[in-house]
Scaffold this active site. Sequence first.
Site, PDB file in Angstrom:
ATOM      1  N   GLU A 120       0.829  -1.212   0.000  1.00 30.33           N
ATOM      2  CA  GLU A 120       0.000   0.000   0.000  1.00 30.33           C
ATOM      3  C   GLU A 120       0.864   1.263   0.000  1.00 30.33           C
ATOM      4  O   GLU A 120       0.431   2.321   0.472  1.00 30.33           O
ATOM      5  CB  GLU A 120      -0.952   0.015   1.205  1.00 30.33           C
ATOM      6  N   HIS A 143      -2.516   1.980   8.514  1.00 37.06           N
ATOM      7  CA  HIS A 143      -3.652   1.243   7.950  1.00 37.06           C
ATOM      8  C   HIS A 143      -3.830  -0.042   8.739  1.00 37.06           C
ATOM      9  O   HIS A 143      -2.853  -0.734   9.032  1.00 37.06           O
ATOM     10  CB  HIS A 143      -3.388   0.917   6.481  1.00 37.06           C
ATOM     11  N   HIS A 145      -7.017  -3.331   9.853  1.00 36.46           N
ATOM     12  CA  HIS A 145      -8.306  -3.964   9.562  1.00 36.46           C
ATOM     13  C   HIS A 145      -9.151  -3.981  10.838  1.00 36.46           C
ATOM     14  O   HIS A 145      -9.446  -5.049  11.394  1.00 36.46           O
ATOM     15  CB  HIS A 145      -8.070  -5.380   9.011  1.00 36.46           C
ATOM     16  N   GLU A 173     -16.503  11.215  23.479  1.00 36.49           N
ATOM     17  CA  GLU A 173     -15.231  11.836  23.089  1.00 36.49           C
ATOM     18  C   GLU A 173     -15.000  11.879  21.575  1.00 36.49           C
ATOM     19  O   GLU A 173     -14.090  12.582  21.103  1.00 36.49           O
ATOM     20  CB  GLU A 173     -14.057  11.109  23.751  1.00 36.49           C
ATOM     21  N   HIS A 214     -12.934  -3.533   4.162  1.00 37.24           N
ATOM     22  CA  HIS A 214     -11.480  -3.762   4.177  1.00 37.24           C
ATOM     23  C   HIS A 214     -10.831  -3.224   5.460  1.00 37.24           C
ATOM     24  O   HIS A 214     -10.223  -3.972   6.211  1.00 37.24           O
ATOM     25  CB  HIS A 214     -10.845  -3.124   2.931  1.00 37.24           C
TER      26      HIS A 214
HETATM   27  O1  2HA Z   1      -1.109  -6.003   2.782  1.00 41.26           O
HETATM   28  O2  2HA Z   1      -3.614  -4.584   4.595  1.00 41.26           O
HETATM   29  O3  2HA Z   1      -4.377  -3.578   2.298  1.00 41.26           O
HETATM   30  C1  2HA Z   1      -1.814  -5.717   3.821  1.00 41.26           C
HETATM   31  C2  2HA Z   1      -3.018  -4.937   3.636  1.00 41.26           C
HETATM   32  C3  2HA Z   1      -3.434  -4.578   2.272  1.00 41.26           C
HETATM   33 ZN    ZN Z   2      -5.489  -3.822   4.284  1.00 43.37          ZN
END
Ligand code: 2HA
Ligand code: ZN
Length: 276
Positions: A120, A143, A145, A173, A214
């Site tokens: 990413e 990033h 999940h 909050e 995602h």
């Molecule tokens: O590769 O989270 O979006 C790991 C990820 C891709």
């Molecule tokens: Zn991801």
Amino acid sequence: MNTLKMDVLSAQFIQDMMKTTANLYRLGWDERNGGNISYLLREEEVTPYLDINDVKRTVKISFNAKEIAGSYFIVTGSGKYFKNVIDEPEGNLGIIRIGQDGTSVDILWGFVGGAVPTSELSSHLMSHIERLKVDTEHRIVMHCHATHLIGMTFTHELDEALFTKTLWEMCTECIVVFPDGVGLIPWMVPGTDQIGQSTADKMKTTRLVIWPHHGIFGTGTTMDETFGLIETAEKAAEVYTIVCAQGGKKQTITDQQLKDLADAFGVVPRSGVLEL
Ligand code: 2HA
Ligand code: ZN
């Protein structure tokens, strides 16, 4: 000349990466190779540890990052597991510098065994470029999940104002922590320049961007602050999940109360969310 360098593993930025990836794994938000982090470093933070002229490898990148040519980052590796970073930082993390023409990165440390920066990287670098225009202290892009936020993208309208309002309502909050609300992009194939561009475009006005079905991207000044931002949104999504499971809202924080909160804490709520 070979000047003596300090052990890079003792650097605060590596310690931050090790602890944060471990925390994200512990919370269940980065299964397998899920998630990626990039941390913009100043040259003077790197030079006590590394000879910046000693480039281990150079790898091509998929877009032109000329705007941040010469910038240093520590990033997680493509296909690497957050679970493993703490035990093997050198194989799972790397310190990179964006090449002068913007189309490649020099690897200065880490990524042993032929690893390369996160899949990413486009989303990360494009987001850094936009956030630095808003605040020159924004050095982290993260990033992950986050479980309940992903869940919410199946059951809640995918409308930024409505989604933001629901999150703000779930914990007092929230409006104080993310007054800019959340950005939402359409579902897209990850790891592409296109998703990077859409994410970065949202980053012009918000620090949180949700990728439906995602995960989430967050940005901020420090690892703690960025982690805390994502954690707060995820907590709100968890409360939302519980509220739905308990049969839905019977009462809530009203729009006027949300406005009172914003005023009390001196933040300006994103326009178009509160109806007053
Ligand atoms: O590769 O989270 O979006 C790991 C990820 C891709
Ligand atoms: Zn991801």
